[in-house]
Design a protein around this motif. Structure first.
Motif, PDB file in Angstrom:
ATOM      1  N   CYS A 229      35.413  32.380  32.533  1.00 40.58           N
ATOM      2  CA  CYS A 229      36.694  32.295  31.905  1.00 40.58           C
ATOM      3  C   CYS A 229      36.824  33.192  30.598  1.00 40.58           C
ATOM      4  CB  CYS A 229      37.017  30.810  31.531  1.00 40.58           C
ATOM      5  SG  CYS A 229      37.135  29.901  32.604  1.00 40.58           S
ATOM      6  N   PHE A 230      37.314  34.259  30.885  1.00 42.45           N
ATOM      7  CA  PHE A 230      37.372  35.542  29.657  1.00 42.45           C
ATOM      8  C   PHE A 230      38.504  36.395  30.291  1.00 42.45           C
ATOM      9  CE2 PHE A 230      34.725  37.267  33.267  1.00 42.45           C
ATOM     10  CZ  PHE A 230      35.354  38.615  33.408  1.00 42.45           C
ATOM     11  N   ARG A 231      39.001  37.135  29.097  1.00 40.59           N
ATOM     12  CA  ARG A 231      40.331  38.089  29.288  1.00 40.59           C
ATOM     13  C   ARG A 231      40.004  38.949  28.278  1.00 40.59           C
ATOM     14  NH1 ARG A 231      45.946  35.084  28.341  1.00 40.59           N
ATOM     15  NH2 ARG A 231      46.470  37.238  29.220  1.00 40.59           N
ATOM     16  N   ASP A 232      40.152  40.314  28.994  1.00 42.39           N
ATOM     17  CA  ASP A 232      40.121  41.598  28.343  1.00 42.39           C
ATOM     18  C   ASP A 232      41.421  42.425  28.580  1.00 42.39           C
ATOM     19  OD1 ASP A 232      39.205  44.608  27.797  1.00 42.39           O
ATOM     20  OD2 ASP A 232      37.129  43.551  27.611  1.00 42.39           O
ATOM     21  N   PRO A 233      41.860  42.774  27.332  1.00 44.32           N
ATOM     22  CA  PRO A 233      43.108  43.543  27.420  1.00 44.32           C
ATOM     23  C   PRO A 233      43.089  44.945  27.987  1.00 44.32           C
ATOM     24  CG  PRO A 233      42.294  43.578  25.192  1.00 44.32           C
ATOM     25  CD  PRO A 233      41.347  42.458  25.905  1.00 44.32           C
ATOM     26  N   ARG A 234      41.968  45.349  28.207  1.00 42.93           N
ATOM     27  CA  ARG A 234      41.739  46.723  28.905  1.00 42.93           C
ATOM     28  C   ARG A 234      41.817  46.406  30.334  1.00 42.93           C
ATOM     29  NH1 ARG A 234      36.182  47.880  25.791  1.00 42.93           N
ATOM     30  NH2 ARG A 234      35.950  45.646  26.348  1.00 42.93           N
ATOM     31  N   HIS A 235      41.044  45.491  30.605  1.00 37.67           N
ATOM     32  CA  HIS A 235      41.350  45.169  32.231  1.00 37.67           C
ATOM     33  C   HIS A 235      42.481  44.682  32.626  1.00 37.67           C
ATOM     34  CE1 HIS A 235      40.553  43.613  36.211  1.00 37.67           C
ATOM     35  NE2 HIS A 235      41.166  42.535  35.936  1.00 37.67           N
ATOM     36  N   GLU A 236      43.496  44.063  31.720  1.00 38.84           N
ATOM     37  CA  GLU A 236      44.662  43.597  32.017  1.00 38.84           C
ATOM     38  C   GLU A 236      45.648  44.619  31.950  1.00 38.84           C
ATOM     39  OE1 GLU A 236      45.546  40.407  29.330  1.00 38.84           O
ATOM     40  OE2 GLU A 236      44.322  38.845  30.487  1.00 38.84           O
ATOM     41  N   LEU A 237      45.247  45.724  31.157  1.00 35.76           N
ATOM     42  CA  LEU A 237      46.089  47.038  31.019  1.00 35.76           C
ATOM     43  C   LEU A 237      46.357  47.650  32.428  1.00 35.76           C
ATOM     44  CD1 LEU A 237      46.387  49.017  27.742  1.00 35.76           C
ATOM     45  CD2 LEU A 237      45.779  50.239  30.156  1.00 35.76           C
ATOM     46  N   PHE A 238      45.105  47.905  32.893  1.00 36.28           N
ATOM     47  CA  PHE A 238      45.182  48.440  34.179  1.00 36.28           C
ATOM     48  C   PHE A 238      45.853  47.860  35.398  1.00 36.28           C
ATOM     49  CE2 PHE A 238      41.851  50.849  32.335  1.00 36.28           C
ATOM     50  CZ  PHE A 238      41.485  51.834  33.012  1.00 36.28           C
ATOM     51  N   LEU A 239      45.729  46.621  35.380  1.00 34.62           N
ATOM     52  CA  LEU A 239      46.674  45.659  36.315  1.00 34.62           C
ATOM     53  C   LEU A 239      48.131  45.608  36.124  1.00 34.62           C
ATOM     54  CD1 LEU A 239      44.333  42.476  36.828  1.00 34.62           C
ATOM     55  CD2 LEU A 239      44.515  44.746  38.158  1.00 34.62           C
ATOM     56  N   GLU A 240      48.560  45.618  34.667  1.00 35.24           N
ATOM     57  CA  GLU A 240      49.787  45.505  34.447  1.00 35.24           C
ATOM     58  C   GLU A 240      50.541  46.937  34.559  1.00 35.24           C
ATOM     59  OE1 GLU A 240      49.896  44.535  30.351  1.00 35.24           O
ATOM     60  OE2 GLU A 240      49.331  42.331  30.823  1.00 35.24           O
ATOM     61  N   THR A 241      49.833  47.954  34.422  1.00 34.85           N
ATOM     62  CA  THR A 241      50.267  49.408  34.685  1.00 34.85           C
ATOM     63  C   THR A 241      50.592  49.635  36.265  1.00 34.85           C
ATOM     64  OG1 THR A 241      49.175  50.216  32.856  1.00 34.85           O
ATOM     65  CG2 THR A 241      50.084  51.617  34.327  1.00 34.85           C
ATOM     66  N   PHE A 242      49.848  49.298  37.004  1.00 34.45           N
ATOM     67  CA  PHE A 242      50.180  49.488  38.437  1.00 34.45           C
ATOM     68  C   PHE A 242      51.233  48.481  38.976  1.00 34.45           C
ATOM     69  CE2 PHE A 242      45.980  51.686  38.533  1.00 34.45           C
ATOM     70  CZ  PHE A 242      46.211  52.447  39.637  1.00 34.45           C
ATOM     71  N   ILE A 243      51.336  47.320  38.376  1.00 35.31           N
ATOM     72  CA  ILE A 243      52.403  46.349  38.672  1.00 35.31           C
ATOM     73  C   ILE A 243      53.862  46.983  38.078  1.00 35.31           C
ATOM     74  CG2 ILE A 243      53.338  43.887  38.322  1.00 35.31           C
ATOM     75  CD1 ILE A 243      50.581  43.123  38.340  1.00 35.31           C
ATOM     76  N   PHE A 244      53.562  47.487  36.905  1.00 32.71           N
ATOM     77  CA  PHE A 244      54.997  48.040  36.397  1.00 32.71           C
ATOM     78  C   PHE A 244      55.474  49.044  37.292  1.00 32.71           C
ATOM     79  CE2 PHE A 244      56.947  51.532  33.718  1.00 32.71           C
ATOM     80  CZ  PHE A 244      57.899  50.467  33.129  1.00 32.71           C
ATOM     81  N   TRP A 245      54.757  49.722  37.970  1.00 32.99           N
ATOM     82  CA  TRP A 245      55.092  51.158  39.038  1.00 32.99           C
ATOM     83  C   TRP A 245      55.219  50.807  40.162  1.00 32.99           C
ATOM     84  CZ3 TRP A 245      57.170  54.808  36.433  1.00 32.99           C
ATOM     85  CH2 TRP A 245      56.877  55.038  35.130  1.00 32.99           C
ATOM     86  N   LEU A 246      55.024  49.508  40.697  1.00 34.37           N
ATOM     87  CA  LEU A 246      54.954  49.147  41.997  1.00 34.37           C
ATOM     88  C   LEU A 246      56.413  49.164  42.671  1.00 34.37           C
ATOM     89  CD1 LEU A 246      52.818  47.899  44.128  1.00 34.37           C
ATOM     90  CD2 LEU A 246      53.414  45.560  43.411  1.00 34.37           C
ATOM     91  N   ASP A 247      57.527  48.859  42.008  1.00 30.74           N
ATOM     92  CA  ASP A 247      58.664  48.755  42.532  1.00 30.74           C
ATOM     93  C   ASP A 247      59.182  50.410  43.132  1.00 30.74           C
ATOM     94  OD1 ASP A 247      61.258  48.407  43.637  1.00 30.74           O
ATOM     95  OD2 ASP A 247      61.954  47.512  41.678  1.00 30.74           O
ATOM     96  N   THR A 248      58.914  51.378  42.149  1.00 31.47           N
ATOM     97  CA  THR A 248      58.996  52.596  42.333  1.00 31.47           C
ATOM     98  C   THR A 248      58.282  53.259  43.255  1.00 31.47           C
ATOM     99  OG1 THR A 248      59.828  52.950  39.783  1.00 31.47           O
ATOM    100  CG2 THR A 248      59.179  54.913  41.046  1.00 31.47           C
TER     101      THR A 248
END
Length: 349
Positions: A229-248
């Motif tokens: 159970c841990f969270r790292d903003p750097r890892h989440e940043l990569f995932l959020e960026t790819f999801i942000f561009w998924l529709d395009t």
């Protein structure tokens, strides 16, 4: 020996420069091969396009990219107080993504005029252009973080609502109870109950607070699974960026379908996709990003996808149509309709 910060800066700048140059060179080389095939294996057309691509990359790098990076790194002049938009990503979109999309449109037009399909740029060039854009976005967002050790405290997540002591709830409920008693209205037993301290509490309010704490609290104790159970903003940043561009990415994928690529519908697909890419100019936490997402992506993509499905069949998944539709409807409802008097009554929902 250079410091770690200097090495990280050099690494970031080399990666961004590669993301600027490589997609343009690859796309133009494929276009040069296409022109050679159209001209009956004439190598002159091939080398002219290759020379033009090298000249373009060199000119853009020396006259635009290097001066822009110099002024930004030195924080001088106009770029000193840039906080709401990102000039580097804007320059990449205009100098790399826009020319690549223009070449893809031109390649489709050339083949349409000849009536023969030589190359519909199905995978490598388009994926490379989008991957370079995503890498640029990631680099600009991960730049303030450290690459080693724990993440810094620059972008701490906002603490979610947590369940507080029931004394705060009981105080409000006590006031409601006294007001109802003064007005002569009885208390409902299914709504009001007594707390261990002897005070009246609102059980519905406690239930809502508990559900909010369960859904949005960032603190959790998973017992024996605590080590994962841990969270790292750097890892989440990569995932959020790819999801942000998924529709395009999905919309541009539709342009690679052979039936769509051989028609004039490839033009609005690339044009609207580029307008949706311009959202990257705004900072990720800007309040303007929601409005731009609806205006430049969800609403145009919804209309375009409905037209494509009506003409070519299910070349695009229905899931993305529902995503665009729900995004537009919820934006209109929560930003406009909820401000009307008929929707502002707290007793309705």
């Amino acid at each position: 020996m250079p410091s770690g910060r200097t090495i990280k800066l050099i690494l970031y700048e080399l990666l961004e420069f590669a993301c600027l140059c490589v997609p343009v060179l690859v796309v133009l080389e494929r276009f040069a091969s296409l022109m050679m095939s159209v001209k009956c294996n004439d190598t002159t057309a091939y080398w002219l396009v290759v020379a033009a691509s090298i000249a373009y990359v060199t000119t853009v790098s020396l006259l635009v990219w290097v001066p822009l990076k110099f002024f930004i790194l030195k924080s001088r002049g106009f770029f000193k107080d840039v906080t709401n938009w990102r000039p580097v990503t804007l320059a990449h979109a205009l100098l790399c993504t826009l020319p690549c999309f223009a070449v893809l449109i031109a390649s489709s037009k050339v083949q349409l005029d000849k009536g023969i399909l030589h190359d519909h740029f199905s995978e490598l060039p388009v994926s490379l252009v989008l991957f370079a854009l995503i890498c640029m976005d990631i680099i600009e967002r991960v730049r303030p973080y450290r690459l080693t050790g724990k993440a810094g405290s620059l972008y701490l997540e906002a603490p979610g609502p947590v369940l507080t002591h029931l004394e705060q709830v009981s105080t409000v409920s006590s006031q409601l109870q006294s007001n109802r008693a003064a007005n002569g209205s009885p208390l409902r037993p299914e709504v009001m109950s007594t707390s261990p301290s002897g005070r009246w509490v609102d059980t519905n309010s406690i239930s809502r607070s508990s559900s909010m704490a369960y859904l949005y609290s960032s603190h959790s104790d998973s017992g024996c699974f605590r080590f994962i159970c841990f969270r790292d903003p750097r890892h989440e940043l990569f995932l959020e960026t790819f999801i942000f561009w998924l529709d395009t990415v999905e919309m541009i994928r539709v342009a690679g379908v052979q039936d769509v690529y051989n028609s004039n519908w490839v033009f609005p697909i690339y044009i609207l996709s580029f307008f949706s890419i311009l959202r990257v100019v705004v900072t990720p936490n800007s309040p303007l990003l929601t409005f731009l997402g609806v205006v430049t992506q969800d609403l145009p993509f919804l209309v375009l996808r409905l037209c494509l499905v009506n003409i070519f069949g299910y070349v695009t998944p229905i899931l993305y149509i529902m995503k665009n539709l729900l995004s537009c409807l919820t934006f209109v409802y929560f930003h406009f309709l909820t401000k009307l008097k008929v929707f502002s009554r707290g007793s309705m929902f």
